[in-house]
Each structure stands twice: as C-alpha cells, then as structure tokens.
Motif scaffolding. Structure first.
Motif, PDB file in Angstrom:
ATOM      1  N   CYS A 155     -37.439  60.178  35.558  1.00 36.17           N
ATOM      2  CA  CYS A 155     -38.175  59.783  36.534  1.00 36.17           C
ATOM      3  C   CYS A 155     -37.825  60.306  37.956  1.00 36.17           C
ATOM      4  CB  CYS A 155     -38.161  58.234  36.529  1.00 36.17           C
ATOM      5  SG  CYS A 155     -39.318  57.504  37.509  1.00 36.17           S
ATOM      6  N   LYS A 157     -39.656  58.590  40.659  1.00 38.78           N
ATOM      7  CA  LYS A 157     -40.147  57.741  41.440  1.00 38.78           C
ATOM      8  C   LYS A 157     -39.248  56.808  42.164  1.00 38.78           C
ATOM      9  CE  LYS A 157     -44.581  57.870  39.938  1.00 38.78           C
ATOM     10  NZ  LYS A 157     -44.487  59.097  39.353  1.00 38.78           N
ATOM     11  N   PHE A 158     -37.962  56.513  41.745  1.00 42.37           N
ATOM     12  CA  PHE A 158     -36.969  55.941  42.763  1.00 42.37           C
ATOM     13  C   PHE A 158     -37.284  54.767  43.171  1.00 42.37           C
ATOM     14  CE2 PHE A 158     -35.574  60.500  42.385  1.00 42.37           C
ATOM     15  CZ  PHE A 158     -34.195  60.372  42.087  1.00 42.37           C
ATOM     16  N   CYS A 159     -37.948  54.052  42.268  1.00 43.70           N
ATOM     17  CA  CYS A 159     -38.128  52.421  42.626  1.00 43.70           C
ATOM     18  C   CYS A 159     -36.759  52.114  43.251  1.00 43.70           C
ATOM     19  CB  CYS A 159     -38.456  51.658  41.539  1.00 43.70           C
ATOM     20  SG  CYS A 159     -40.134  52.217  41.045  1.00 43.70           S
ATOM     21  N   PHE A 161     -35.035  49.492  43.025  1.00 44.95           N
ATOM     22  CA  PHE A 161     -34.062  48.545  42.215  1.00 44.95           C
ATOM     23  C   PHE A 161     -33.521  49.229  40.632  1.00 44.95           C
ATOM     24  CE2 PHE A 161     -38.702  47.965  41.217  1.00 44.95           C
ATOM     25  CZ  PHE A 161     -38.723  48.174  39.835  1.00 44.95           C
ATOM     26  N   CYS A 162     -34.085  50.293  40.586  1.00 41.16           N
ATOM     27  CA  CYS A 162     -33.978  50.772  39.180  1.00 41.16           C
ATOM     28  C   CYS A 162     -33.011  52.075  39.129  1.00 41.16           C
ATOM     29  CB  CYS A 162     -35.413  51.438  38.888  1.00 41.16           C
ATOM     30  SG  CYS A 162     -35.438  52.062  37.189  1.00 41.16           S
ATOM     31  N   VAL A 164     -32.672  54.106  36.279  1.00 39.56           N
ATOM     32  CA  VAL A 164     -33.244  55.344  35.691  1.00 39.56           C
ATOM     33  C   VAL A 164     -33.276  56.695  36.152  1.00 39.56           C
ATOM     34  CG1 VAL A 164     -35.392  56.054  34.435  1.00 39.56           C
ATOM     35  CG2 VAL A 164     -34.893  53.826  34.040  1.00 39.56           C
ATOM     36  N   PRO A 165     -33.696  56.907  37.281  1.00 38.25           N
ATOM     37  CA  PRO A 165     -33.849  58.380  37.938  1.00 38.25           C
ATOM     38  C   PRO A 165     -32.250  58.728  37.910  1.00 38.25           C
ATOM     39  CG  PRO A 165     -35.251  56.848  39.149  1.00 38.25           C
ATOM     40  CD  PRO A 165     -34.348  56.090  38.382  1.00 38.25           C
ATOM     41  N   HIS A 238     -46.982  54.025  34.690  1.00 40.63           N
ATOM     42  CA  HIS A 238     -46.807  53.866  36.194  1.00 40.63           C
ATOM     43  C   HIS A 238     -48.260  53.706  36.711  1.00 40.63           C
ATOM     44  CE1 HIS A 238     -45.806  53.790  40.276  1.00 40.63           C
ATOM     45  NE2 HIS A 238     -44.560  53.645  40.015  1.00 40.63           N
ATOM     46  N   ARG A 277     -42.637  51.134  45.536  1.00 39.99           N
ATOM     47  CA  ARG A 277     -43.344  51.315  43.940  1.00 39.99           C
ATOM     48  C   ARG A 277     -44.521  52.286  44.287  1.00 39.99           C
ATOM     49  NH1 ARG A 277     -42.302  50.478  39.061  1.00 39.99           N
ATOM     50  NH2 ARG A 277     -44.507  49.892  38.708  1.00 39.99           N
TER      51      ARG A 277
HETATM   52  S1  SF4 Z   1     -39.216  51.328  37.323  1.00 41.42           S
HETATM   53 FE1  SF4 Z   1     -39.973  53.080  36.402  1.00 41.42          FE
HETATM   54  S2  SF4 Z   1     -41.125  54.437  37.848  1.00 41.42           S
HETATM   55 FE2  SF4 Z   1     -39.506  53.010  38.989  1.00 41.42          FE
HETATM   56  S3  SF4 Z   1     -37.704  54.342  39.198  1.00 41.42           S
HETATM   57 FE3  SF4 Z   1     -37.429  53.139  37.321  1.00 41.42          FE
HETATM   58  S4  SF4 Z   1     -38.366  54.273  35.582  1.00 41.42           S
HETATM   59 FE4  SF4 Z   1     -39.100  55.216  37.385  1.00 41.42          FE
END
Ligand code: SF4
Length: 444
Positions: A155, A157-159, A161-162, A164-165, A238, A277
C-alpha cells in the motif's frame, strides 16, 4: 491475506515432504503467520511462542528437532525484537520473503549436519527486488469451493494509524495472465467462488502482455469469462480508488457478488484528514450512492476506528451520523490502538481508554442493530447459497449467501460445492437459517 500466504507456505514446503498437522506438539516445523494490525494480535505472538517452546523442548529431550518460524507482519516489523526475546526461534520471514523458506530450511539442515549448532535465528525481512509470486509453486488442492487469490499487495496510502505500508511494502499488482492462470487452475480443482485479495485491491493496475492499465473492474470482467467460476468477490477497497470501471463491474457482471467492503474508519472530515485517509465523508457517501445506482441491491460493510487521537464527541457523533445514513450490512469496529512506528502513535492527544470503550459500545450497538435488521430482511425470501462445508450440528450444512452471510441448512452432504436456492426461515445478528427449495444449480 494471511490465510492465502499460509496456504502458499504449505505449498512451498510440500515438495520437501512436509504435510500439515493439526498437532503442533508433533510437528517438525511450526510457522506462526502473524498479524500486526492491532496491539492484541502482535502480543499474542509471544504467548503462542512460549507454548510452542515447550513442544520444542519436549522434542529435544527425545533427541528430535522442531524448527520454529515466525512469518507475517509482526515478523517484518519486530523480527529483531522477536529473536532477542525468544532466542529459540529459528527463522523470521516477512510477508514478501517467505518464498525463501525452502532455501532457509536447507541452510538449517546444513548447519545441523556439520554440527554448527542452532546459533542465532535466521532473519529474512528485506523487501526483495523480485516478486514472491514468481517463485511460488502452483497451489495444491484448495481447502474449499471458495478460494482466495492474491492479485495485489502492499500500500502507498500511508494512513497515519496503519503499519501495512511498512510491513507489506509498496503497492504491487500481479500481471493479468498469472492471475487468470491461477484462477483457471483453482476452478479446474473445483473452486466455484474466488475472492480477489489486496491490501488496496481497487488500486490494482496490473499489466496484460506488458501493457499497463488494467483496472480491477476490467480484471473482474475478464475473470468472469471463466465459465465454471460462479462467484467473484474482492477485498479490501479504498474509497479514494473507486472508479467507474469498478462501479460498472457491479452493474454489469452477475457473477460479481453485490456486497462491498469499503472501509471509512471515521465519519468526521477532521479525523479523516488527521488519519491521512485522502477522502471526506461526503465523498464516501457519494461513492456509496453511485454504487447503489449501478446495483440497487448492493450492500456494504466497513471498518471503523473509534478514539483516534484527538477525536472529540462531535467527531464521534459525525461517525454515528454517517453510519445512520449508509445503513451497513455488517462492519468491523475497534478502539484505536497505537502501532509502533506509525505517525499517530506519537500524537499527544490520545483519547482516554474509558472514552474509547463507551464510544465503541455506542457505535457497535448501532452497527449490530443495522446488521440484524439487514439479516432479518431476508426472512421469507429466497437466496442462493454456496455450500462450503458441514455445519456445527449433524445433518447441517454451512454456506454463504451473496452477501457473505453464514447460512445454516439441514441438507445432504452431496450439496457441498453447489449453489442452491434457500428459503430463509430465521435470521440472527450473525447468520441465517433456511430450507432448501430447489436443488437445481443456479447462476449465482
Ligand atoms: S489502512 Fe488500508 S489504505 Fe490505509 S495505509 Fe493501511 S492498508 Fe493502506
């Protein structure tokens, strides 16, 4: 995604003679495939490791070895820390490097043969230049008539709180041809429903014959031509990436299930901005409206975080208002939990725990009410159910409706793997029950 990755790890290790066992105490190798999305999930890794250590020790006393591996996003984010805290762990592999497990095992074997001793665990968490998909073997027998197929990972997007990236890395889309081939193989082996997976699945931008530009909508259109494939789903989208082709796919493709998981996280524009977001609440509502115009019977689920740093009562009321406007069929809602390394984790204005608890209870009460009402709206109606397995009780089968509801029906086991019309007789918050009204296979 972790279920998909776990299956691929099993496929990778099968040629080395490994088979899956339900009894970790007997295993020659235990892999913990971990999640790092919330604090609770990553804390669990250490308690599980403590339990597995006892099995390893019991085997050692019998002069047998057990390799312990930690995979997944906690391994990626906290690999060094795991090796420091749990010195008996042999292998750490990240989500993009687990394809190297056979070579890593060969290295452990070599060390054992030459008597080098266990030493420090092997840490394999660099993001490789190559794609893991180029190294994964063909999937073995699917576990069910419904299978996952990963089409996109990572990902950009770098939200705030997240994790995942940072744990899954940058966005990557698999080429159309390899996805199509994998889908055909799954269908040949009896799969009837495929869920296309990606952290940001509707950011899909795969190539076909080296040409860029295939969107998720176009890919779904292409896959829907596989005749014996009955149902297509995808997760997770998303809102900012929803495009016309995705919306039109819901309008035009009958095999695409009328159910969309579209996380919003908060109904407050101020919080959405703080979360990075990249969309507003009204934009989200606009997308929902377009999808409902294209496919009037579509239903939605979403994700919510309550108590994000700085969330006021007014922000939270905005979330409740948005939920009331959309009317969700189902949702996942959690209290905000700071994830190390993310921008939100270092913000000062963290919301007190008791406020988060109270807000979550209010939000869930509304969401559960909507979910129950959605399920009850099916009572007395006919829906198609794809039976997946035996149910909890003797003589009962469990299947899924187009809306991913669990459906329990008294029916013959031979119906497993078939789409069958069901008359819904009862509905609760989490499931439907019904009776078979026709045993003919139907379109969806
Ligand atoms: S919440 Fe979803 S869109 Fe946002 S950084 Fe995490 S994986 Fe990416």
């Amino acid at each position: 995604m972790n279920v998909y990755d776990s299956e691929r790890m099993a496929d990778l290790l099968k040629p080395l003679g490994f088979i899956i066992t339900e009894l970790p105490e007997d295993a020659d190798m235990v892999i913990l495939n971990t999640c790092h999305i919330r604090e609770k999930a990553s804390e669990k890794v250490y308690s599980e490791l403590g339990r597995i250590r006892e099995y390893k020790e019991a085997k050692r006393l019998k002069d047998q070895n057990m390799v312990i591996a930690v995979a997944g996003c906690t391994a990626q984010a906290e690999g060094e820390e795991i090796l420091r805290r749990a010195k008996y762990v042999d292998v750490i592999v990240g989500p993009q490097s687990y394809y190297r497990l056979p070579q890593i095992l060969a290295e452990i074997e070599r060390k054992t043969v030459v008597g080098e001793g266990p030493g420090r665990g092997i840490l394999e968490i660099d993001f490789p230049v190559e794609s893991k998909f180029d190294f994964l073997p063909e999937s073995a027998e699917p576990q069910s008539v419904s299978a996952f197929l990963s089409i996109q990972e990572g990902c950009d997007k770098f939200c705030h709180f997240c994790v995942v990236p940072y744990t899954r890395g940058a966005e990557y889309s698999r080429p159309v041809e390899t996805i199509y081939e994998e889908a055909c193989r799954l269908v040949e082996k009896g799969v009837q429903e495929i869920t296309l997976l990606g952290q940001n699945v509707n950011a899909y931008h795969g190539t076909f014959s080296d040409r860029e530009g295939w969107t998720l909508g176009r890919l779904i259109q292409y896959l829907s031509k596989i005749q014996a494939l009955k149902r297509i789903r995808y997760v997770t989208s998303h809102p900012a990436d929803v495009n016309e082709e995705q919306i039109n796919a819901h309008r035009d493709i009958e095999k695409l299930m009328p159910y969309l998981h579209l996380p919003i996280q908060s109904g407050s524009d101020r919080i959405l901005k703080l979360m990075n977001r990249k969309h507003t609440a009204s934009y989200y509502l606009d997308v929902i409206g377009k999808l409902r115009s294209a496919r009037p019977d579509i239903a939605f689920s979403s994700d919510f975080i309550v108590g994000y740093p700085g969330e006021t009562d007014k922000d939270f009321e905005d979330t409740l208002e948005l939920v009331a406007k959309v009317n969700f069929a189902s949702a996942f809602s959690f209290k905000y939990s700071p994830r190390p390394g993310t921008p939100a984790s270092v913000l000062d204005d963290q919301v007190p725990e008791e406020v988060k608890t109270e807000r979550l209870a209010r939000l869930q009460s509304l969401l559960f009410e909507q979910q129950t009402a959605f399920n009850q709206s099916f009572i007395g109606k006919s829906i198609s159910v794809l039976f997946e397995k035996q149910g909890r009780h003797p003589g009962q089968l469990m299947g899924r409706s187009p809306y991913l509801q669990s459906v329990y029906v008294e029916a013959a086991p031979r119906l497993i793997g078939q789409c069958v019309n069901i008359l819904v007789t009862h509905a609760s918050q989490n499931s439907l029950t019904g009776t078979v009204i026709t045993q003919e296979k139907i379109a969806i």
